[in-house]
Design a protein around this motif. Structure first.
Motif, PDB file in Angstrom:
ATOM      1  N   ASN A   1      21.843  -6.046 -17.013  1.00  0.00           N
ATOM      2  CA  ASN A   1      20.870  -5.496 -15.926  1.00  0.00           C
ATOM      3  C   ASN A   1      21.729  -5.115 -14.926  1.00  0.00           C
ATOM      4  O   ASN A   1      21.460  -4.018 -14.115  1.00  0.00           O
ATOM      5  N   GLY A   2      22.945  -5.989 -14.477  1.00  0.00           N
ATOM      6  CA  GLY A   2      23.574  -5.823 -13.295  1.00  0.00           C
ATOM      7  C   GLY A   2      24.404  -4.447 -13.238  1.00  0.00           C
ATOM      8  O   GLY A   2      24.553  -3.716 -12.488  1.00  0.00           O
ATOM      9  N   GLU A   3      24.867  -4.254 -14.601  1.00  0.00           N
ATOM     10  CA  GLU A   3      25.505  -2.782 -15.063  1.00  0.00           C
ATOM     11  C   GLU A   3      24.609  -1.746 -14.690  1.00  0.00           C
ATOM     12  O   GLU A   3      25.156  -0.591 -14.109  1.00  0.00           O
ATOM     13  N   ARG A   4      23.633  -1.642 -15.333  1.00  0.00           N
ATOM     14  CA  ARG A   4      22.640  -0.626 -15.189  1.00  0.00           C
ATOM     15  C   ARG A   4      22.008  -0.333 -13.637  1.00  0.00           C
ATOM     16  O   ARG A   4      22.213   0.932 -13.145  1.00  0.00           O
ATOM     17  N   LEU A   5      22.047  -1.310 -12.829  1.00  0.00           N
ATOM     18  CA  LEU A   5      21.699  -1.322 -11.496  1.00  0.00           C
ATOM     19  C   LEU A   5      22.882  -0.772 -10.768  1.00  0.00           C
ATOM     20  O   LEU A   5      22.708   0.025 -10.011  1.00  0.00           O
ATOM     21  N   ILE A   6      24.084  -1.177 -10.976  1.00  0.00           N
ATOM     22  CA  ILE A   6      25.263  -0.774 -10.274  1.00  0.00           C
ATOM     23  C   ILE A   6      25.341   0.767 -10.498  1.00  0.00           C
ATOM     24  O   ILE A   6      25.737   1.687  -9.687  1.00  0.00           O
ATOM     25  N   ARG A   7      25.208   1.193 -11.788  1.00  0.00           N
ATOM     26  CA  ARG A   7      25.350   2.485 -12.252  1.00  0.00           C
ATOM     27  C   ARG A   7      24.355   3.399 -11.640  1.00  0.00           C
ATOM     28  O   ARG A   7      24.737   4.616 -11.005  1.00  0.00           O
ATOM     29  N   ALA A   8      23.108   2.898 -11.388  1.00  0.00           N
ATOM     30  CA  ALA A   8      22.030   3.519 -10.739  1.00  0.00           C
ATOM     31  C   ALA A   8      22.254   4.026  -9.132  1.00  0.00           C
ATOM     32  O   ALA A   8      22.151   4.763  -8.625  1.00  0.00           O
TER      33      ALA A   8
ATOM     34  N   ALA B   1      25.112   6.223  -8.656  1.00  0.00           N
ATOM     35  CA  ALA B   1      24.893   7.706  -8.923  1.00  0.00           C
ATOM     36  C   ALA B   1      23.883   8.379  -7.690  1.00  0.00           C
ATOM     37  O   ALA B   1      23.717   9.719  -7.806  1.00  0.00           O
ATOM     38  N   GLN B   2      23.803   7.648  -6.750  1.00  0.00           N
ATOM     39  CA  GLN B   2      23.033   8.149  -5.728  1.00  0.00           C
ATOM     40  C   GLN B   2      23.889   9.130  -4.705  1.00  0.00           C
ATOM     41  O   GLN B   2      25.051   8.850  -4.518  1.00  0.00           O
ATOM     42  N   ASP B   3      23.419  10.338  -4.230  1.00  0.00           N
ATOM     43  CA  ASP B   3      24.082  11.076  -3.400  1.00  0.00           C
ATOM     44  C   ASP B   3      23.853  10.674  -2.129  1.00  0.00           C
ATOM     45  O   ASP B   3      22.797  10.016  -1.578  1.00  0.00           O
ATOM     46  N   ASP B   4      25.231  10.794  -0.995  1.00  0.00           N
ATOM     47  CA  ASP B   4      25.228   9.894   0.144  1.00  0.00           C
ATOM     48  C   ASP B   4      24.478   8.843   0.377  1.00  0.00           C
ATOM     49  O   ASP B   4      23.879   8.511   1.257  1.00  0.00           O
ATOM     50  N   SER B   5      24.977   7.857  -0.562  1.00  0.00           N
ATOM     51  CA  SER B   5      24.435   6.394  -0.597  1.00  0.00           C
ATOM     52  C   SER B   5      25.222   5.798   0.772  1.00  0.00           C
ATOM     53  O   SER B   5      26.449   5.851   0.569  1.00  0.00           O
ATOM     54  N   ASP B   6      24.660   4.882   1.382  1.00  0.00           N
ATOM     55  CA  ASP B   6      25.537   4.251   2.277  1.00  0.00           C
ATOM     56  C   ASP B   6      25.466   2.918   1.951  1.00  0.00           C
ATOM     57  O   ASP B   6      26.192   1.862   2.746  1.00  0.00           O
ATOM     58  N   LEU B   7      25.474   2.531   0.832  1.00  0.00           N
ATOM     59  CA  LEU B   7      25.511   1.099  -0.109  1.00  0.00           C
ATOM     60  C   LEU B   7      27.046   0.970  -0.236  1.00  0.00           C
ATOM     61  O   LEU B   7      27.613   2.080  -0.801  1.00  0.00           O
TER      62      LEU B   7
ATOM     63  N   SER C   1      15.750  -5.991  -7.300  1.00  0.00           N
ATOM     64  CA  SER C   1      15.622  -4.929  -8.256  1.00  0.00           C
ATOM     65  C   SER C   1      14.371  -4.694  -9.143  1.00  0.00           C
ATOM     66  O   SER C   1      14.201  -5.584 -10.022  1.00  0.00           O
ATOM     67  N   ALA C   2      13.984  -3.549  -9.121  1.00  0.00           N
ATOM     68  CA  ALA C   2      12.712  -3.465 -10.274  1.00  0.00           C
ATOM     69  C   ALA C   2      12.941  -2.197 -11.046  1.00  0.00           C
ATOM     70  O   ALA C   2      12.135  -1.903 -11.819  1.00  0.00           O
ATOM     71  N   HIS C   3      14.373  -1.845 -11.226  1.00  0.00           N
ATOM     72  CA  HIS C   3      14.337  -0.594 -12.032  1.00  0.00           C
ATOM     73  C   HIS C   3      14.326  -0.755 -13.575  1.00  0.00           C
ATOM     74  O   HIS C   3      14.324   0.265 -14.227  1.00  0.00           O
ATOM     75  N   THR C   4      14.527  -2.061 -13.854  1.00  0.00           N
ATOM     76  CA  THR C   4      14.436  -2.267 -15.514  1.00  0.00           C
ATOM     77  C   THR C   4      13.051  -3.000 -15.678  1.00  0.00           C
ATOM     78  O   THR C   4      13.060  -3.319 -17.102  1.00  0.00           O
ATOM     79  N   ASN C   5      12.386  -3.111 -14.862  1.00  0.00           N
ATOM     80  CA  ASN C   5      10.949  -3.867 -15.373  1.00  0.00           C
ATOM     81  C   ASN C   5      10.001  -3.158 -15.872  1.00  0.00           C
ATOM     82  O   ASN C   5       9.956  -1.851 -15.078  1.00  0.00           O
TER      83      ASN C   5
ATOM     84  N   SER D   1       4.428  -0.365  -2.899  1.00  0.00           N
ATOM     85  CA  SER D   1       4.614  -1.770  -3.064  1.00  0.00           C
ATOM     86  C   SER D   1       6.269  -1.844  -2.932  1.00  0.00           C
ATOM     87  O   SER D   1       6.748  -2.895  -2.765  1.00  0.00           O
ATOM     88  N   TYR D   2       7.031  -0.854  -3.357  1.00  0.00           N
ATOM     89  CA  TYR D   2       8.370  -0.769  -3.448  1.00  0.00           C
ATOM     90  C   TYR D   2       9.104  -0.324  -2.179  1.00  0.00           C
ATOM     91  O   TYR D   2       8.217   0.466  -1.338  1.00  0.00           O
ATOM     92  N   SER D   3      10.170  -0.830  -1.829  1.00  0.00           N
ATOM     93  CA  SER D   3      11.048   0.114  -0.918  1.00  0.00           C
ATOM     94  C   SER D   3      12.174   0.625  -1.924  1.00  0.00           C
ATOM     95  O   SER D   3      12.618   0.009  -2.855  1.00  0.00           O
ATOM     96  N   TYR D   4      12.875   1.679  -1.545  1.00  0.00           N
ATOM     97  CA  TYR D   4      13.663   2.170  -2.387  1.00  0.00           C
ATOM     98  C   TYR D   4      15.209   2.229  -1.951  1.00  0.00           C
ATOM     99  O   TYR D   4      15.438   2.459  -0.741  1.00  0.00           O
ATOM    100  N   LEU D   5      16.075   2.142  -2.645  1.00  0.00           N
ATOM    101  CA  LEU D   5      17.580   2.340  -2.362  1.00  0.00           C
ATOM    102  C   LEU D   5      17.994   3.739  -2.945  1.00  0.00           C
ATOM    103  O   LEU D   5      18.262   3.769  -4.158  1.00  0.00           O
ATOM    104  N   GLY D   6      17.800   4.794  -2.382  1.00  0.00           N
ATOM    105  CA  GLY D   6      17.736   6.175  -3.083  1.00  0.00           C
ATOM    106  C   GLY D   6      16.744   6.224  -3.957  1.00  0.00           C
ATOM    107  O   GLY D   6      15.319   6.353  -3.372  1.00  0.00           O
ATOM    108  N   LYS D   7      16.978   6.245  -5.260  1.00  0.00           N
ATOM    109  CA  LYS D   7      15.599   6.472  -6.181  1.00  0.00           C
ATOM    110  C   LYS D   7      15.414   5.000  -6.884  1.00  0.00           C
ATOM    111  O   LYS D   7      14.436   5.050  -7.771  1.00  0.00           O
ATOM    112  N   VAL D   8      16.320   3.945  -6.556  1.00  0.00           N
ATOM    113  CA  VAL D   8      16.056   2.562  -7.115  1.00  0.00           C
ATOM    114  C   VAL D   8      14.939   1.847  -6.609  1.00  0.00           C
ATOM    115  O   VAL D   8      15.205   1.617  -5.362  1.00  0.00           O
ATOM    116  N   PRO D   9      13.927   1.308  -7.226  1.00  0.00           N
ATOM    117  CA  PRO D   9      12.764   0.812  -6.700  1.00  0.00           C
ATOM    118  C   PRO D   9      13.157  -0.737  -6.385  1.00  0.00           C
ATOM    119  O   PRO D   9      13.883  -1.494  -7.313  1.00  0.00           O
TER     120      PRO D   9
END
Length: 513
Positions: free
Chosen positions: A194-201, A204-210, A281-285, A293-301
């Motif tokens: 789950n951590g690997e998928r989250l980090i890759r997601a 993959a974001q453009d102009d991410s500030d993370l 993170s709710a990207h794999t749920n 209900s979500y806040s987003y980091l790029g497209k990651v809920p």
């Protein structure tokens, strides 16, 4: 799954035996070598993107308005005299320009870094507003009333001034980005698939500030990876508190599935004392909520659990309140402080002021200034022994200034000049403050959550009677309870109310010896 109620957890943590005790930060954990390497990196103070973009809007409004007014008084008013319709037109055009820039997405930190795209959109929005103004003037039959020389000058001079300003802003933003001041320094909880998928997601974001600093996980079996999508494992979840004390962390992001409710709650009980945002993170749920209900980091809920208190414009307002009001109080209190200093000097030998180590923001050790109230040869710089009623160490003047809290006045220097105290906030306890041979964090769960904001000279607990000697569990528990209420309900008006109530609370002189 029942939603996690952050406020309920905060309230519960302020009562005895409500939650599993946090790992005592004073007994510092040993970090791993990779964690120490990250923690020892030089990190600048974070700058809020919300404040930066807000200041850019204000700057644009002022610059455009001043340009139009300067050209008007320099050319039109000099020949025809000043008229209000022109001023109203300048104000309307300036407001419309800022709104057009907003519609063109020019008020984004990522946009400030660009050059061609930013200036192309700016030129388009600028031109559209002027064309609209010309069209409205034509249909309203006001074309003869508007100076063409002024309008052309406003178009060219205003655009030139904005370009110069944006070039300067672009240079600043690029420098801040290199220094890491615009990064959201993030740690991930969960070094598994789950951590690997989250980090890759996230990557993959453009102009991410993370900026992902590392991954933490309690498991030592094959499910916990030492390297998670190229990000190293830095330690266990318990290490996050110590790690965040040593370096700036802005976001803790759980990669664990929401179904792991018990594990998540146990971890949150340890981490909520930190002044950081905490999200799930709710990207794999598979369970999905409404988009709002979500806040987003790029497209990651993600689902918000805790938010860092007093951030962005709230932080700016509190800083201005402290510096301006604190400076005025310091000027007004200067004669009283001079008289107190003279009385201390005449009463007993020794220095007038002393410095004491106290807990500051995020458990940082700070030096707090106070008027000396104990005999110099019996001074207790670590406050390991609490001052009690009729304490023989207290001088004659010391009894008076402690009862009236005049000994706290030098802390105005901390507020106005050093900036490590606020006028209002949780009182900064001594680092060795104890209750019946127990450090305060051992006496009450969630104690260190008081340090999610700057400490203050006065506070909500103090004006409600919880000041002075701490000799029972109830007194320290009530202080924590009131301090957490203040943190969750802060506002400038709340600060002002507490400040105005403080003199009355001091006159009562309860529990101060």
């Amino acid at each position: 799954m029942e939603p996690i109620d952050a406020r309920a957890m905060i309230s519960a943590a302020a009562t005895p035996n409500a939650v599993t005790p946090s790992v005592p930060v004073e007994r510092r954990r040993r970090l791993s070598a990779p964690a120490l390497a990250v923690a020892n990196e030089k990190v600048g103070t974070a700058y809020s993107p919300i404040v930066i973009t807000g200041l850019a809007r204000i700057s644009d409004f002022v610059l455009i308005g001043l340009t139009g007014v300067a050209l008007y008084f320099g050319y039109v008013a000099r020949n025809d005299g000043a008229t209000w319709p022109y001023m109203a037109a300048i104000f309307a055009m300036t407001s419309a320009m800022v709104l057009a820039f907003q519609a063109a997405d020019l008020y984004q930190v990522q946009m400030f870094r660009c050059q061609l795209r930013q200036f192309t959109r700016m030129l388009s929005a600028w031109t559209v507003v002027f064309l609209l103004f010309i069209g409205v003037s034509f249909f309203a039959k006001l074309g003869s009333e508007v100076s063409r020389v002024w309008l052309l000058g406003f178009y060219l001079a205003g655009l030139s001034a904005l370009i110069v300003q944006r070039l300067g802003l672009r240079s600043l933003v690029r420098r801040w980005a290199r220094e890491g001041r615009l990064d959201r320094r993030t740690v991930i909880v969960g070094a598994d698939d789950n951590g690997e998928r989250l980090i890759r997601a996230l990557n993959a974001q453009d102009d991410s500030d993370l900026r992902i600093l590392g991954v933490f996980d309690d498991r030592n079996d094959e499910r916990a990876l030492d390297d998670c999508a190229g990000v190293p494992k830095l330690g266990k979840t318990d290490d996050i508190v110590e790690f965040a004390r040593r370096t700036r962390v802005d976001l803790v992001l759980f990669a664990l599935p929401i179904s792991a409710e018990t594990r998540i709650l146990e971890m949150l009980k340890k981490l909520w004392v930190l002044p950081v945002d905490i999200r799930l993170s709710a990207h794999t749920n598979r369970l999905r909520f409404r988009p709002r209900s979500y806040s987003y980091l790029g497209k990651v809920p993600t689902l918000d659990v805790f938010e860092a208190p007093i951030t962005d414009w709230d932080l700016v307002m509190k800083m201005l309140f402290d510096r301006i009001v604190g400076g005025l109080i310091l000027i007004a209190a200067a004669p009283v402080m001079a008289l107190v200093a003279l009385a201390i000097k005449l009463d007993s030998p020794g220095p007038v002021l002393f410095r004491q180590k106290r807990f500051g923001f995020n458990n940082e050790r700070i030096d707090v200034f106070k008027f000396r109230s104990l005999y110099h040869h019996q001074a207790d710089p670590t406050a390991s022994k609490v001052v009690t009623k009729n304490d023989p160490r207290v001088t004659r003047i010391g009894r008076f200034i402690r009862r009236t809290s005049l000994d706290e006045l030098p802390q105005l220097f901390n507020v106005v000049f050093k900036g490590n105290l606020s006028l209002v906030g949780p009182r900064p306890h001594a680092v060795q403050g104890k209750l019946q041979n127990r450090l305060f964090d051992e006496a009450v769960d969630g104690y260190f959550a008081r340090h999610r904001v700057k400490p203050g000279i006065t506070g909500w607990a103090q004006i409600n009677g919880w000041r002075g000697e701490v000799d029972t569990d109830e007194k320290i528990q009530k202080r924590v309870e009131f301090d957490l209420y203040y943190i969750e309900n802060w506002s400038v008006l709340f600060d002002l109310y507490i400040l105005l109530k403080t003199p009355w609370a001091l006159l009562k002189g309860e529990n101060a010896y």
